[in-house]
Design an enzyme around this catalytic site. Structure first.
Site, PDB file in Angstrom:
ATOM      1  N   THR A  27      -9.315  -5.852   3.556  1.00 36.83           N
ATOM      2  CA  THR A  27      -9.176  -4.875   2.479  1.00 36.83           C
ATOM      3  C   THR A  27     -10.166  -5.305   1.411  1.00 36.83           C
ATOM      4  O   THR A  27     -10.233  -6.499   1.098  1.00 36.83           O
ATOM      5  CB  THR A  27      -7.744  -4.892   1.889  1.00 36.83           C
ATOM      6  OG1 THR A  27      -6.812  -4.688   2.945  1.00 36.83           O
ATOM      7  CG2 THR A  27      -7.551  -3.814   0.829  1.00 36.83           C
TER       8      THR A  27
ATOM      9  N   GLN B  34      -3.918   1.659  15.204  1.00 37.85           N
ATOM     10  CA  GLN B  34      -2.828   2.202  14.388  1.00 37.85           C
ATOM     11  C   GLN B  34      -1.963   3.179  15.181  1.00 37.85           C
ATOM     12  O   GLN B  34      -0.728   3.125  15.154  1.00 37.85           O
ATOM     13  CB  GLN B  34      -3.434   2.904  13.170  1.00 37.85           C
ATOM     14  CG  GLN B  34      -2.424   3.393  12.134  1.00 37.85           C
ATOM     15  CD  GLN B  34      -3.121   4.028  10.911  1.00 37.85           C
ATOM     16  OE1 GLN B  34      -4.354   4.035  10.811  1.00 37.85           O
ATOM     17  NE2 GLN B  34      -2.338   4.538   9.989  1.00 37.85           N
TER      18      GLN B  34
ATOM     19  N   GLU C 211     -10.254  12.327   8.252  1.00 39.77           N
ATOM     20  CA  GLU C 211     -10.150  13.687   7.710  1.00 39.77           C
ATOM     21  C   GLU C 211     -11.491  14.418   7.800  1.00 39.77           C
ATOM     22  O   GLU C 211     -11.553  15.577   8.219  1.00 39.77           O
ATOM     23  CB  GLU C 211      -9.701  13.629   6.250  1.00 39.77           C
ATOM     24  CG  GLU C 211      -8.268  13.162   6.086  1.00 39.77           C
ATOM     25  CD  GLU C 211      -8.035  12.601   4.687  1.00 39.77           C
ATOM     26  OE1 GLU C 211      -7.717  13.390   3.795  1.00 39.77           O
ATOM     27  OE2 GLU C 211      -8.182  11.379   4.506  1.00 39.77           O
TER      28      GLU C 211
ATOM     29  N   GLU D 158      -9.187   4.344  -2.027  1.00 37.63           N
ATOM     30  CA  GLU D 158      -7.957   4.147  -2.794  1.00 37.63           C
ATOM     31  C   GLU D 158      -8.281   3.478  -4.122  1.00 37.63           C
ATOM     32  O   GLU D 158      -9.354   2.918  -4.316  1.00 37.63           O
ATOM     33  CB  GLU D 158      -6.975   3.237  -2.030  1.00 37.63           C
ATOM     34  CG  GLU D 158      -6.631   3.755  -0.641  1.00 37.63           C
ATOM     35  CD  GLU D 158      -5.407   3.065  -0.034  1.00 37.63           C
ATOM     36  OE1 GLU D 158      -4.629   2.449  -0.799  1.00 37.63           O
ATOM     37  OE2 GLU D 158      -5.250   3.151   1.199  1.00 37.63           O
TER      38      GLU D 158
ATOM     39  N   HIS E 234      -4.217  13.841   1.458  1.00 41.78           N
ATOM     40  CA  HIS E 234      -4.467  12.978   2.616  1.00 41.78           C
ATOM     41  C   HIS E 234      -3.266  13.030   3.561  1.00 41.78           C
ATOM     42  O   HIS E 234      -3.421  13.213   4.768  1.00 41.78           O
ATOM     43  CB  HIS E 234      -4.714  11.545   2.142  1.00 41.78           C
ATOM     44  CG  HIS E 234      -4.742  10.527   3.248  1.00 41.78           C
ATOM     45  ND1 HIS E 234      -5.810  10.389   4.110  1.00 41.78           N
ATOM     46  CD2 HIS E 234      -3.824   9.594   3.633  1.00 41.78           C
ATOM     47  CE1 HIS E 234      -5.552   9.405   4.979  1.00 41.78           C
ATOM     48  NE2 HIS E 234      -4.354   8.926   4.701  1.00 41.78           N
TER      49      HIS E 234
ATOM     50  N   ASP F   9      -9.082   0.475   1.965  1.00 38.85           N
ATOM     51  CA  ASP F   9      -8.109   0.042   2.981  1.00 38.85           C
ATOM     52  C   ASP F   9      -8.693   0.356   4.360  1.00 38.85           C
ATOM     53  O   ASP F   9      -8.382   1.377   4.970  1.00 38.85           O
ATOM     54  CB  ASP F   9      -6.782   0.787   2.750  1.00 38.85           C
ATOM     55  CG  ASP F   9      -5.758   0.482   3.819  1.00 38.85           C
ATOM     56  OD1 ASP F   9      -5.838  -0.587   4.439  1.00 38.85           O
ATOM     57  OD2 ASP F   9      -4.868   1.338   4.039  1.00 38.85           O
TER      58      ASP F   9
ATOM     59  N   ASP G 299       0.843  -1.199   0.000  1.00 35.56           N
ATOM     60  CA  ASP G 299       0.000   0.000   0.000  1.00 35.56           C
ATOM     61  C   ASP G 299       0.876   1.246   0.000  1.00 35.56           C
ATOM     62  O   ASP G 299       1.681   1.448   0.917  1.00 35.56           O
ATOM     63  CB  ASP G 299      -0.937  -0.006   1.215  1.00 35.56           C
ATOM     64  CG  ASP G 299      -2.095   0.970   1.035  1.00 35.56           C
ATOM     65  OD1 ASP G 299      -2.382   1.359  -0.121  1.00 35.56           O
ATOM     66  OD2 ASP G 299      -2.709   1.347   2.046  1.00 35.56           O
TER      67      ASP G 299
ATOM     68  N   GLU H 157     -10.572   3.898   3.820  1.00 33.38           N
ATOM     69  CA  GLU H 157      -9.683   4.736   3.011  1.00 33.38           C
ATOM     70  C   GLU H 157     -10.023   4.530   1.549  1.00 33.38           C
ATOM     71  O   GLU H 157     -10.004   3.402   1.051  1.00 33.38           O
ATOM     72  CB  GLU H 157      -8.206   4.419   3.294  1.00 33.38           C
ATOM     73  CG  GLU H 157      -7.773   4.877   4.683  1.00 33.38           C
ATOM     74  CD  GLU H 157      -6.272   4.808   4.923  1.00 33.38           C
ATOM     75  OE1 GLU H 157      -5.577   4.073   4.177  1.00 33.38           O
ATOM     76  OE2 GLU H 157      -5.793   5.482   5.869  1.00 33.38           O
TER      77      GLU H 157
ATOM     78  N   ARG I 206      -8.058   3.143  13.518  1.00 32.66           N
ATOM     79  CA  ARG I 206      -7.201   4.290  13.866  1.00 32.66           C
ATOM     80  C   ARG I 206      -6.631   4.210  15.276  1.00 32.66           C
ATOM     81  O   ARG I 206      -5.503   4.640  15.517  1.00 32.66           O
ATOM     82  CB  ARG I 206      -7.992   5.596  13.718  1.00 32.66           C
ATOM     83  CG  ARG I 206      -8.528   5.860  12.316  1.00 32.66           C
ATOM     84  CD  ARG I 206      -7.427   5.979  11.305  1.00 32.66           C
ATOM     85  NE  ARG I 206      -7.972   6.290   9.977  1.00 32.66           N
ATOM     86  CZ  ARG I 206      -7.298   6.119   8.848  1.00 32.66           C
ATOM     87  NH1 ARG I 206      -6.071   5.624   8.863  1.00 32.66           N
ATOM     88  NH2 ARG I 206      -7.841   6.417   7.694  1.00 32.66           N
TER      89      ARG I 206
ATOM     90  N   LYS J  20      -4.430  -2.580   9.896  1.00 32.34           N
ATOM     91  CA  LYS J  20      -4.760  -2.613   8.481  1.00 32.34           C
ATOM     92  C   LYS J  20      -5.009  -4.025   7.960  1.00 32.34           C
ATOM     93  O   LYS J  20      -5.582  -4.192   6.889  1.00 32.34           O
ATOM     94  CB  LYS J  20      -3.584  -2.033   7.668  1.00 32.34           C
ATOM     95  CG  LYS J  20      -3.207  -0.613   8.044  1.00 32.34           C
ATOM     96  CD  LYS J  20      -4.132   0.377   7.375  1.00 32.34           C
ATOM     97  CE  LYS J  20      -3.564   1.784   7.461  1.00 32.34           C
ATOM     98  NZ  LYS J  20      -4.381   2.728   6.687  1.00 32.34           N
TER      99      LYS J  20
HETATM  100 CA    CA Z   1      -3.939   3.143   2.971  1.00 33.63          CA
END
Ligand code: CA
Length: 439
Positions: free
Chosen positions: A266, A249, A382, A210, A143, A242, A136, A208, A246, A262
């Site tokens: 996915t 993480q 975000e 992507e 971002h 993804d 990834d 996420e 948080r 993560k």
């Molecule tokens: Ca990612």
């Protein structure tokens, strides 16, 4: 690079492929793996056309094809996409051209191929190929800046960002195809103010937005791809979510990067839109004034001229309460892959530059693709400013992070004057409650 398959005037004898808003007109021709719902038949490769799938196993048997096609169709009929992914660009274009002619209005093959169409609603999609390795990247500069600001307001971007296409090695085993449901992960996190971590269900679950890139032939270990090879050696793209925990993480990511935050799931969209189909939507790559130019191994005239791809991206959410009330999914954000700081060719060239071998069917995530403006974030982190400003939803609900039963939907399409609109279909995933220990 454009040929008769891109002609915007081309229409199909499959009526639904001519609808102006279809993702799958005859100019697209993406590949996916499927079987009929509820059957135990072996997976085979199909081509999306309108709201149908051309079953290449049946098409190989039922229909006369031109020279060289049998060798191309045989593995696809057996559900194996990799020989085509690894084939030279000229071979991929040959197959695309044959499929385009076969599905175009007026084709003599239409009476045979009509018998080889499966309604998408009756198909069950699978991963398009076995994915050996998943990496990834972090090419979304908006971002990277927005998330960096949450932690380092004065210095949001790390000093390497504008020099290195940053990435980490992800987990291939938990990649699933849309529509995917997955269990909320559990893990360690350090609550604010606590001096010891807790273990339990993730409390800050996020998505996420992507794109994913499938590698073509790949490279031998110790023999890096140059930019010309890298541009030629990707097969196509999908949408990629993804999913990110948080709280897990934040506690685990230093010093070695993301791991369990993560690796639990996915999701990718089932149809690989090929590099050839994306050809009309290529765009120049350049750096803003004052930014460093890419080092020579990440630079080429072709990349400057047409390295970017104009892909409009959209995120929608439908909560469990919205579903119960019959409310349609609501949009969370829009952005465009053209804003990525690094191109697909630069990702491949950089990945292989140290000697790492990329293999056919490897998947590269592009990193979260946020737009430059507030409200264009490609994650809830975000959009909710790190959880401080919950997002308002229809029916009076709000979200700082995802709740059980939430369904996230990613969509993408390409649009340009003089070209037929093509789309990627959907990438959707639903959060299931965390497992209860001992249950
Ligand atoms: Ca990612």
């Amino acid at each position: 690079m454009l040929d008769a398959t891109h002609d915007a005037a081309l229409s199909s004898w499959v009526e639904s492929a001519n609808a102006p808003d279809t993702d799958f007109p005859v100019q697209n021709l993406p590949f996916g793996a499927f079987r009929r719902k509820g059957s135990d038949e072996k997976l085979r490769i199909g081509v999306a056309i309108g709201d149908r799938i051309l079953d290449l196993k049946l098409a190989r048997q039922q229909c006369p094809w031109g020279a060289g096609m049998e060798a191309l169709l045989a593995p696809l009929a057996e559900g194996d996409l990799k020989p085509l992914m690894a084939a030279p660009a000229a071979t991929r274009r040959h197959l695309r051209s044959a499929l385009s002619q076969a599905l175009a209005e007026g084709s003599e093959q239409a009476p045979f191929l009509e018998l080889c169409l499966v309604p998408m609603a009756q198909a069950e999609m699978a991963l398009p190929c076995a994915i050996g390795d998943y990496t990834d990247f972090f090419t979304g500069i908006h971002h990277a800046t927005a998330v960096g600001k949450l932690f380092r307001p004065d210095n949001p971007l790390m000093p390497n960002y504008k020099w290195v296409p940053i990435a980490y090695h992800g987990r291939a085993s938990s990649i699933g195809v849309s529509p995917q449901s997955f269990v909320r992960p559990r893990g360690q996190s350090l609550p604010p103010g606590a001096d010891a971590p807790r273990f339990g269900p993730c409390q800050r679950l996020d998505y996420e937005l992507e794109m994913g890139v499938f590698v073509g032939a790949g490279n031998r270990q110790g023999e890096p791809m140059d930019m010309a090879q890298a541009e030629d050696d990707w097969f196509g793209m999908v949408l990629l979510n993804d999913w990110s925990a948080r709280d897990i993480q934040t506690w685990e990511y230093q010093p070695l990067g993301p791991f369990l935050a993560k690796s639990f799931a996915t999701t990718i969209s089932p149809w690989i839109v090929t590099r050839e189909a994306l050809e009309p939507f290529r765009a120049p790559f350049s750096r803003p004034d004052g930014d460093p130019q890419p080092l020579p191994y990440l630079d080429s005239p072709a990349n400057r001229e047409r390295g970017q791809i104009d892909i409009a991206l959209q995120v929608l959410i439908q909560t469990e309460a919205m579903r119960t009330q019959g409310l349609a999914p609501v949009e969370l954000s829009r952005s465009n892959f053209r804003d990525a700081y690094w191109t697909v060719a630069q990702m491949l060239a950089h990945h292989s530059s140290g000697g790492c071998n990329l293999q056919t069917g490897d998947l590269l995530g592009t990193g979260t693709q946020s737009g430059p403006l507030p409200g264009q974030g490609g994650s809830l982190l975000e959009l909710s400013m790190g959880g401080k400003q919950p997002v308002a939803l229809p029916g009076g609900e709000t979200r700082s992070f995802l709740q059980d039963g939430d369904c996230l939907i990613l969509r993408a399409h390409c649009l340009r004057d003089g070209a037929r609109r093509i789309g990627f279909g959907e990438c959707s995933g639903t959060v299931l409650p965390a497992l209860t220990p001992g249950a």
